[in-house]
Design an enzyme around this catalytic site. Structure first.
Site, short mmCIF file in Angstrom:
data_model
loop_
_atom_site.label_atom_id
_atom_site.label_comp_id
_atom_site.label_asym_id
_atom_site.label_seq_id
_atom_site.Cartn_x
_atom_site.Cartn_y
_atom_site.Cartn_z
N ASP A 178 0.84 -1.20 0.00
CA ASP A 178 0.00 0.00 0.00
C ASP A 178 0.88 1.26 0.00
O ASP A 178 0.60 2.23 -0.69
CB ASP A 178 -0.92 -0.03 1.23
CG ASP A 178 -1.67 -1.34 1.31
OD1 ASP A 178 -2.48 -1.61 0.42
OD2 ASP A 178 -1.41 -2.14 2.24
N HIS A 233 -4.88 -3.57 6.12
CA HIS A 233 -4.63 -3.75 4.67
C HIS A 233 -5.97 -4.08 4.02
O HIS A 233 -6.29 -5.23 3.74
CB HIS A 233 -3.61 -4.87 4.44
CG HIS A 233 -3.48 -5.22 2.99
ND1 HIS A 233 -3.00 -4.34 2.04
CD2 HIS A 233 -3.81 -6.33 2.30
CE1 HIS A 233 -3.03 -4.90 0.85
NE2 HIS A 233 -3.53 -6.10 0.97
N1 LIG Z 1 -0.90 -8.17 2.07
C1 LIG Z 1 -0.85 -7.88 0.78
O1 LIG Z 1 -0.50 -6.75 0.39
C2 LIG Z 1 -1.21 -8.90 -0.28
C3 LIG Z 1 -1.03 -8.61 -1.63
C4 LIG Z 1 -1.36 -9.56 -2.59
C5 LIG Z 1 -1.88 -10.78 -2.21
N2 LIG Z 1 -2.07 -11.04 -0.90
C6 LIG Z 1 -2.60 -12.33 -0.45
O2 LIG Z 1 -1.57 -13.32 -0.51
C7 LIG Z 1 -2.16 -14.61 -0.57
C8 LIG Z 1 -1.51 -15.45 -1.65
O3 LIG Z 1 -1.76 -14.89 -2.91
P1 LIG Z 1 -1.33 -15.63 -4.27
O4 LIG Z 1 -1.74 -14.73 -5.36
O5 LIG Z 1 0.07 -16.12 -4.17
O6 LIG Z 1 -2.35 -16.86 -4.22
P2 LIG Z 1 -2.24 -18.25 -5.00
O7 LIG Z 1 -3.59 -18.89 -4.90
O8 LIG Z 1 -1.60 -18.09 -6.33
O9 LIG Z 1 -1.22 -19.06 -4.10
C9 LIG Z 1 -1.52 -19.40 -2.78
C10 LIG Z 1 -0.79 -20.68 -2.51
O10 LIG Z 1 -0.98 -20.99 -1.14
C11 LIG Z 1 -1.10 -22.38 -1.04
N3 LIG Z 1 -1.73 -22.71 0.24
C12 LIG Z 1 -3.04 -22.69 0.58
N4 LIG Z 1 -3.21 -23.09 1.82
C13 LIG Z 1 -1.98 -23.37 2.31
C14 LIG Z 1 -1.50 -23.85 3.55
N5 LIG Z 1 -2.34 -24.14 4.55
N6 LIG Z 1 -0.18 -24.02 3.70
C15 LIG Z 1 0.68 -23.76 2.68
N7 LIG Z 1 0.28 -23.32 1.48
C16 LIG Z 1 -1.03 -23.13 1.30
C17 LIG Z 1 -1.93 -22.77 -2.26
O11 LIG Z 1 -1.78 -24.16 -2.57
C18 LIG Z 1 -1.35 -21.87 -3.32
O12 LIG Z 1 -0.28 -22.48 -4.03
C19 LIG Z 1 -3.66 -14.36 -0.78
O13 LIG Z 1 -4.30 -14.46 0.47
C20 LIG Z 1 -3.70 -12.93 -1.28
O14 LIG Z 1 -4.93 -12.32 -1.04
C21 LIG Z 1 -1.74 -10.14 0.06
O1 LIG Z 2 -6.71 -6.87 -2.69
C1 LIG Z 2 -6.49 -8.07 -2.65
O2 LIG Z 2 -7.32 -8.92 -2.33
C2 LIG Z 2 -5.09 -8.56 -2.98
C3 LIG Z 2 -4.07 -7.82 -2.24
O3 LIG Z 2 -4.32 -7.72 -0.90
C4 LIG Z 2 -3.78 -6.49 -2.85
O4 LIG Z 2 -3.84 -5.49 -2.12
O5 LIG Z 2 -3.45 -6.44 -4.04
#
Ligand SMILES: NC(=O)c1ccc[n+]([C@@H]2O[C@H](COP(=O)([O-])OP(=O)(O)OC[C@H]3O[C@@H](n4cnc5c(N)ncnc54)[C@H](O)[C@@H]3O)[C@@H](O)[C@H]2O)c1
Ligand SMILES: O=C(O)C[C@H](O)C(=O)O
Length: 330
Positions: A160, A188
């Site tokens: 962010d 967030h």
């Molecule tokens: N905080 C932030 O700024 C931010 C930004 C972007 C994404 N995210 C979050 O990050 C997370 C991951 O996003 P992504 O795009 O990589 O998703 P994705 O679905 O591509 O990958 C997630 C992975 O986690 C694995 N997984 C699920 N449960 C699990 C567990 N118990 N133990 C280990 N692995 C497990 C899945 O098999 C998958 O491979 C999501 O929750 C997304 O919303 C947060």
């Molecule tokens: O917004 C979402 O769900 C994904 C991630 O947290 C983001 O901020 O890009």
């Protein structure tokens, strides 16, 4: 003598974010160009095959700093002696979902992983939660980890902050490096508050340089708050490379220090600073030195900022109540 390798655990390692993150860690961007690392990757059992492919690619990069890679579907194994844990693995939201919808779906992952960290990680473990809803997932993991000091659990709002900096730099036509001390407060989520009142551009107060309060209120804040949703809309999948980049920034600065780079935004356990209820994992402006973060103190908060910080803290309080109700924390 070369430094001994640091064990870095990454969950969700075969996912979208993992695919950007692992290569940057292995190339030295997380802990610096002289620090070897061992990657300890956790995935769910059905994803272990895909993870094998990612490990093959890591091998094929021949990274000089990559001293080893392990994979597992058991958190107790993946977190063994880890000094850094990046908790990425969780289900991302899809179009139309709000982060709250993920509380139940993802919350349970973090009780198990918090306990596994508590039982198996190194004494100096530092945890960054990326998986959404990141702040409350970090709280769940923290509350499930009695052997780990509470302040070692953090959640990511650096994405962010980076988004906000880029918006300001674009608005006034300066490089992002000219924009400093831009704090994200709160969750967030769409209630987060990107604060321009303490930011500077080229050493001058950002609001003076921008000279357009309407832009700040009507464009800048909503754009930053809704950027995650806008990326999901455009890409059909949530942000990944930018999220990985922000995770690198967060841990790099936490471990190696913010130096004279100004503040950064991290969601950390509140000590009650700025009226954010104690214990909530909320974003604040922080500085880091010696591997510790500290909340920047003494900032003047006007009525406009007060309302927004309070609204985001209230949402975090509701999330805490919801996960308590679900029995995920005591
Ligand atoms: N905080 C932030 O700024 C931010 C930004 C972007 C994404 N995210 C979050 O990050 C997370 C991951 O996003 P992504 O795009 O990589 O998703 P994705 O679905 O591509 O990958 C997630 C992975 O986690 C694995 N997984 C699920 N449960 C699990 C567990 N118990 N133990 C280990 N692995 C497990 C899945 O098999 C998958 O491979 C999501 O929750 C997304 O919303 C947060
Ligand atoms: O917004 C979402 O769900 C994904 C991630 O947290 C983001 O901020 O890009």
């Amino acid at each position: 003598m070369p430094a001994s390798p640091v064990r870095v655990a990454v969950t969700g390692a075969a996912g979208q974010i993992g695919y950007s993150l692992l290569f940057r860690i292995a190339s030295g961007q997380l802990l610096g160009p002289d620090q070897p690392v061992i990657l300890q990757l956790l995935e769910v059992t059905p994803a272990l095959g895909a993870l094998r492919g990612v490990v093959m690619e890591l091998e094929d990069c021949a990274f000089p700093l990559l001293a080893g890679v392990t994979t597992s579907d058991d958190a107790n194994v993946a977190f063994g002696d880890a000094e850094i844990a990046l908790l990425v693995g969780a289900r991302p939201r899809s179009k139309g979902m709000e982060r709250k919808d993920l509380l139940e779906a993802n919350g349970a992952i973090f009780t198990v992983q918090g306990k596994a960290l508590s039982d198996n990680a190194a004494a100096g473990i530092r945890v960054l939660v990326v998986g959404n809803p990141a702040n409350t997932n970090a709280l769940i993991a923290q509350q499930s980890a009695p052997n780990i000091p509470a302040e070692r659990f953090t959640a990511m709002t650096r994405l962010d902050q980076n988004r906000a900096k880029a918006q300001v730099a674009g608005k006034v036509g300066v490089p992002v490096t000219e924009v400093r001390d831009l704090a994200i407060w709160g969750n967030h989520s769409a209630t987060q508050y990107p604060d321009l009142f303490h930011a500077t551009v080229g050493g001058r107060p950002a609001m003076d340089v921008i000279g357009d309060r309407t832009w700040m209120e009507k464009e800048f804040i909503p754009t930053v708050q809704q950027r995650g949703a806008a990326i999901i809309e455009a890409r059909g999948a949530s942000s990944a490379a930018s999220a990985a980049s922000a995770a690198i920034d967060h841990v790099h600065d936490w471990v190696l220090g913010t130096g004279d780079g100004g503040w950064v935004s991290m969601a950390v356990p509140s000590d009650g600073s700025y009226g954010v209820p104690e214990g909530l994992i909320s974003s604040f402006p922080v500085t880091c030195a010696g591997g510790q973060w500290s909340i920047v103190q003494g900032l003047e908060i006007d009525e406009f900022s007060r309302g927004r910080i309070d609204a985001s803290a209230a949402e975090l309080g509701e999330e805490r109540a919801a996960v308590r109700e679900l029995g995920l924390i005591g």
